[in-house]
Write a protein that holds these residues in place. Sequence first.
Motif, PDB file in Angstrom:
ATOM      1  N   GLU A 256       0.829  -1.200   0.000  1.00  0.00           N
ATOM      2  CA  GLU A 256       0.000   0.000   0.000  1.00  0.00           C
ATOM      3  C   GLU A 256       0.868   1.257   0.000  1.00  0.00           C
ATOM      4  O   GLU A 256       0.747   2.102  -0.884  1.00  0.00           O
ATOM      5  N   TYR A 257       1.751   1.374   0.979  1.00  0.00           N
ATOM      6  CA  TYR A 257       2.648   2.534   1.055  1.00  0.00           C
ATOM      7  C   TYR A 257       4.012   2.080   1.582  1.00  0.00           C
ATOM      8  O   TYR A 257       4.321   2.286   2.756  1.00  0.00           O
ATOM      9  N   PRO A 258       4.872   1.479   0.751  1.00  0.00           N
ATOM     10  CA  PRO A 258       6.194   1.031   1.233  1.00  0.00           C
ATOM     11  C   PRO A 258       7.178   2.199   1.314  1.00  0.00           C
ATOM     12  O   PRO A 258       8.191   2.239   0.614  1.00  0.00           O
ATOM     13  N   LEU A 259       6.872   3.144   2.174  1.00  0.00           N
ATOM     14  CA  LEU A 259       7.598   4.420   2.229  1.00  0.00           C
ATOM     15  C   LEU A 259       8.431   4.550   3.489  1.00  0.00           C
ATOM     16  O   LEU A 259       8.703   5.667   3.947  1.00  0.00           O
TER      17      LEU A 259
ATOM     18  N   SER B  39       4.057   0.052   6.083  1.00  0.00           N
ATOM     19  CA  SER B  39       5.024   0.907   5.371  1.00  0.00           C
ATOM     20  C   SER B  39       6.363   0.222   5.133  1.00  0.00           C
ATOM     21  O   SER B  39       7.284   0.839   4.606  1.00  0.00           O
ATOM     22  N   HIS B  40       6.490  -1.052   5.466  1.00  0.00           N
ATOM     23  CA  HIS B  40       7.758  -1.766   5.306  1.00  0.00           C
ATOM     24  C   HIS B  40       8.143  -1.841   3.830  1.00  0.00           C
ATOM     25  O   HIS B  40       7.322  -2.165   2.977  1.00  0.00           O
TER      26      HIS B  40
ATOM     27  N   GLU C 127      15.988   6.341  -7.963  1.00  0.00           N
ATOM     28  CA  GLU C 127      14.833   5.445  -7.873  1.00  0.00           C
ATOM     29  C   GLU C 127      14.235   5.411  -6.469  1.00  0.00           C
ATOM     30  O   GLU C 127      13.483   4.506  -6.125  1.00  0.00           O
ATOM     31  N   TYR C 128      14.571   6.408  -5.663  1.00  0.00           N
ATOM     32  CA  TYR C 128      14.124   6.435  -4.274  1.00  0.00           C
ATOM     33  C   TYR C 128      12.892   7.311  -4.142  1.00  0.00           C
ATOM     34  O   TYR C 128      12.928   8.470  -4.549  1.00  0.00           O
ATOM     35  N   PRO C 129      11.787   6.796  -3.587  1.00  0.00           N
ATOM     36  CA  PRO C 129      11.573   5.408  -3.164  1.00  0.00           C
ATOM     37  C   PRO C 129      10.765   4.589  -4.169  1.00  0.00           C
ATOM     38  O   PRO C 129      10.444   3.444  -3.913  1.00  0.00           O
ATOM     39  N   HIS C 130      10.402   5.188  -5.319  1.00  0.00           N
ATOM     40  CA  HIS C 130       9.419   4.549  -6.198  1.00  0.00           C
ATOM     41  C   HIS C 130       9.933   3.286  -6.873  1.00  0.00           C
ATOM     42  O   HIS C 130       9.147   2.487  -7.379  1.00  0.00           O
ATOM     43  N   GLY C 131      11.273   3.083  -6.887  1.00  0.00           N
ATOM     44  CA  GLY C 131      11.820   1.879  -7.504  1.00  0.00           C
ATOM     45  C   GLY C 131      11.762   0.650  -6.617  1.00  0.00           C
ATOM     46  O   GLY C 131      12.116  -0.450  -7.056  1.00  0.00           O
TER      47      GLY C 131
ATOM     48  N   PRO D 162      -1.759  -1.564  -5.323  1.00  0.00           N
ATOM     49  CA  PRO D 162      -1.857  -0.128  -5.038  1.00  0.00           C
ATOM     50  C   PRO D 162      -0.536   0.607  -5.223  1.00  0.00           C
ATOM     51  O   PRO D 162      -0.529   1.771  -5.633  1.00  0.00           O
ATOM     52  N   TRP D 163       0.578  -0.054  -4.922  1.00  0.00           N
ATOM     53  CA  TRP D 163       1.875   0.605  -5.046  1.00  0.00           C
ATOM     54  C   TRP D 163       2.159   0.975  -6.498  1.00  0.00           C
ATOM     55  O   TRP D 163       2.635   2.073  -6.788  1.00  0.00           O
TER      56      TRP D 163
END
Length: 766
Positions: A338-341, A374-375, A474-478, A493-494
Amino acid sequence: MLTLLFTCFRATASDWTAVAIPSNKVMAIEVTPEGVVAAEYDDRLWLNPYNGMYLSGDAGDNWTKVGLQGKGVKVLKYKNGVLYAGTFYTTSTPRGLYVSRYPYSEWEHLGPTYNITSLDACGDYIYMGTSYNGLMVSPDKGINWTQKIGLGVEGPEIIALFCLEETVLASTRTSVHISKDNGETWEILDMFSGVTIYSFTRNGKYTVASGTGYEGIFVSEDGGENWEQALLPGLRTPRKITSRGQYLYLVNGKDVLTTLNRFKDSETTLLDGVNTTDVIDLEAYKPSSYALLALNSSGKIFRKDIEDYEYSPVLSPPWNTQNEWELIEQINAYFDHEYPLLAYQYRTEPDEAGRTTLRYDGEEASIPTLYYSSHSGIDFDAEYGDPVLASASGNASYYHCRDCGNTVKIDHGNGLQTVYMHLQNSPLVQGNNTIRVNNGDEIGKVGLTGRTTGPHLHFETVSDTNGDGLFSDEYPHGRTDPFGWNYSELTDPWSELSWDDPLGSHTGALSRNLWKIMTPDKQSTPLINSSTLVMGNKIIEILNDAGKNFLRLTLEHASKPVREFPSPTLNYIKSTAFVIKVIDQLGNLSSADAVVKISLSVSPEALTSILPETIKIFRWDNIASSWVETVSSYDSATGVIEGVLDHFSYFAAFGEKYDPQPLSTQINIFPEPVNGTVATFPEISFSGNGALTVYSMDGGLTWGDYSQAFSINKQGLFDILYKSSDGAGRWEETKSFVLKVGAEVVTNKIRIVGASFGTLTDNPAP
């Protein structure tokens, strides 16, 4: 531009196979939880055709007639337990709309006797498109009907219908109408002027329309009010589209195309290699694995199995595994789709998403079922000092941060980077050096550096999404999940998340299953008495199928429970975690009253320090968030745990610990502190019965192995953390001693204990 070497398994002509058909005059197909329904329409009445409905519960191998004989069925729609059929002929009963529920042996006629072209239903509302009478709407499940588009027999012909909650879309030969109030009022969408839309579908958060008179497809993000045109290479005239999870499938004449990546590109499924006429209907369902069904204009049906995941098998496990399921069993925290941020300062997950984790198979749960929100990687449970191996060849470099500790990053030269965190001091590569490593080379050892509550390997994969050969941009979208995502089940979702921040524009990357050894971690069988499943050390036999053999029972390896045990006296037994599900042919979970026997073979090593007579299989109850003991026992002669199960969920075996001597570590300080204070620089040592003792002087951010006494050679307040292991994976709880060095020291120190914060203040008397 860097060429990405990710290779996914592509379709070949042999992937499509012809399905046995009940008639060569099949006009439409539809999928239901019980199987595939086929509608026959044959205007050669002098041949006395059946002209009714057929049902197959075994992927088309066998068909059963289920009614509406002689009616000539042209339109089908399944929605929320009801099968709707539009019939053409009047027999002893009128033509028009008929509805039925499983087993579809009894049919009820609803509404006016019009020639039906399209159908849909949402809640109590039924929407019926006709050839000459426009759109008919019933607000009460077919009791009363009103014409909402058109006037009397003046039409227009309704080509396609789609409803989602209160929003309804209806297309004619030259326009598309939209209603936002269950079909009560309508307006025409100017975007579609002069085009013919033949099909609508829902694809994740998008509504998609396809037809003729334009190039590509139309896509809406707001439920159908505003649309954009998306051009797809190779797409000619898509008259039918369907969606399964994140995949969108589009009929393209004799072929079917598929797109996954937000309609940016498409690829052929090569149906035209075996099909010779245009495809007129297309459906997706799950008789065993996910499958596509394509019906052509000659009445032939073709089937193609769909991979749940996209595969790019380039990585080996980052440690020496003993079996094929250990890769899954050792997971103790998942990549949150969902949100790996995690640790990203410019965007954080919303509060409402902060309590749950969305796993690669689509399961979403809160702690303790899944860890943790968020992991951005996978945490593999490991022993302190275990060798960490390069998952593939590449160029290794060193990195360090406060949270990740000693870290090695490997650029594999194919658009993929792997990251290994929390290593012990002195990994293979240090400083600014870059070292070439081969697959399987040891690059470090599992440690406790960085922010960690225990020894484990935090493993991340990063994709070079723009192909420039760099990963710094590529941080963090990669960030991607090395276990992939079940794109045939749900939208990731990501991969759909886009945003702008001070570092630029970001869109989450697609995740592919990257593991070489990933043998199928799931098997299934029809729910039939005496059927068996064998997977690794696990065997299931179906004792009672509850009379629903169209359902399937699945068995999956699972990660071990790492934090919540049935009781403090019980230990998990290695290699016994698994999941059993019963699913219908739409992939939905079913609550069938089936009974199975499970047999788990366990090694003697797995039972070290376990009392054999106490071993039981437990089931995790998601509603109560607790473990439930099942009827089960362990046979020491065969080394097998057996149980009889009548509820299906997540299971694991536990036994009582045999612990004759608990771990205990003592801290020794010379000179001996008085009220926690020493006036001179002290010497610190540890003693106890553990095989290994580790300690930290910085609040647990970094840990060192204790081998000999050491001194503290400066004044201040020191929170000394320490704990020991027995060398077999057991650790004692972390202990703490707060020591003040220097009698005149005044210190404020923030100490973190779990989720609470406390300020330690020392003000010596003046």
